[in-house]
Write an enzyme that holds these catalytic residues in place. Structure first.
Site, short mmCIF file in Angstrom:
data_model
loop_
_atom_site.label_atom_id
_atom_site.label_comp_id
_atom_site.label_asym_id
_atom_site.label_seq_id
_atom_site.Cartn_x
_atom_site.Cartn_y
_atom_site.Cartn_z
N GLY A 160 40.22 39.83 32.79
CA GLY A 160 41.61 40.23 32.58
C GLY A 160 42.35 40.32 33.89
O GLY A 160 41.92 39.79 34.92
N HIS B 118 43.03 46.39 49.84
CA HIS B 118 43.48 45.84 51.13
C HIS B 118 44.05 44.42 51.00
O HIS B 118 44.67 43.92 51.94
CB HIS B 118 42.37 45.91 52.18
#
Length: 343
Positions: free
Chosen positions: A231, A251
């Protein structure tokens, strides 16, 4: 020069300045990339191989291969015996595909070099750095199966090297179901499940990645305890896990996108659950740290960033989370940051 750099605090920078000419600094990353792409270390016979033998095995010309091997021998990656036969050293194991410290897929990757060349050209022309876009990067991965497979091999190598101590941490003692969000082909979740037999797992990632994970060896010992779900982590995550893991995910993204990921995680998290973020932490002070270099890399490659602990606190606060702990991850430079929703 040695006197000049003696007081430089970062050992990487000290070494760089002592080698700073085109014959080493510019060439070494590409020499390693060529050796990794050719599979030279894997092609070496146990008792060593001559450049001619290696050339036949890897399909490359012997003369330039000799130059490559001589250079990398001087750098400590190969050893040459009195017969002129080359073998990888202990350091050279990073060039072997199957070694515990393998960096072969990582060193083979030229995307980083291309991104930095674009950035350097832009800076030379006083133009803004090319606008990196993590979303575009991952859409491109989806469209190119070969590139996707190579990327996931790099992430698998990275997880083995950098998250080695993660599975043994006491943070899993009270966990029931752990979901690894953006967990690639399962290197981290499989290690957690093997080390923590009371835990069940969910591996969540993009569909092409989950299709790879369905046949990927790290999950084999724990497949009966790990669900695979695909997903979009900006949208909706499966319900039911009381611990969510985000390993080197936030990050990749700017603060707005990172907050969207955390919101989706919080919506799916079981009441009283925890979100565990595994990232490099940029020091608040000025001491050298790998996170400072990774911060530049994320900016140029994906438009993301590394963060200080206080910046994580602000990010958590924007989505209704509170930091409840920070744990070092083994001997790596990574930290596991725990966040929960206030009750």
């Amino acid at each position: 020069m040695e006197k000049l750099v003696r007081g430089v605090p970062d050992p990487v920078v000290r070494e760089f300045l002592l080698m700073a000419d085109d014959s080493i600094v510019t060439v070494l990353p590409y020499a390693l990339a060529i050796a990794a792409r050719l599979g030279v270390a894997d092609a070496c016979a146990p008792d060593g191989s001559t450049p001619e033998e290696l050339a036949d095995t890897v399909g490359f010309a012997a003369e330039p291969l000799m130059s490559l091997l001589n250079a990398l021998t001087g750098a400590g990656f190969f050893a040459r015996d009195h017969r002129g036969r080359f073998t990888p050293t202990e350091l050279g194991a990073v060039l072997r595909a199957g070694s515990a410290v393998s960096m072969r897929a990582t060193l083979s990757n030229l995307d980083s070099y291309r991104a930095w060349l674009r950035a350097a050209d832009a800076a030379a022309d006083r133009r803004p750095l090319p606008a990196a876009d993590g979303e575009t990067f991952f859409v491109d991965q989806d469209a190119k199966p070969t590139t996707e497979a190579a990327f996931n091999t790099r992430m698998k190598e990275r997880a083995k090297r950098l998250y080695g101590g993660l599975a043994a941490l006491p943070v899993w003692d009270e966990a029931r179901t752990v979901m690894d969000i953006g967990g690639g082909t399962g290197t981290v979740i499989s290690a957690i499940l093997e080390a923590q037999p009371h835990v069940r797992g969910v591996l969540f990632d993009r569909r092409p990645v989950i299709e790879l994970a369905a046949h990927d060896t790290p999950l084999d010992p724990v497949r009966d305890r790990c669900a695979l779900v695909s997903g979009d982590f900006f949208d909706e995550l499966p319900q039911g896990a009381d611990v969510h893991v985000l390993g080197s995910v936030l990050h990749d993204w700017d603060d707005e996108k990172a907050a969207d990921i955390l919101r989706a995680s919080l919506r799916a998290l079981s009441p009283g659950g925890r979100i565990l973020v595994c990232e490099l932490l940029v020091p608040e002070a000025t001491e050298p740290h790998p996170a400072r270099w990774s911060d530049l890399g994320m900016l140029v490659l994906l438009g993301g960033r590394e963060r200080t602990l206080s910046e994580f606190d602000k990010l958590f606060a924007t989505v209704g989370l509170v930091r409840t702990g920070v744990t070092p991850v083994g001997e790596s430079s990574f930290s596991l940051i725990e966040a929960t929703a206030p009750r």
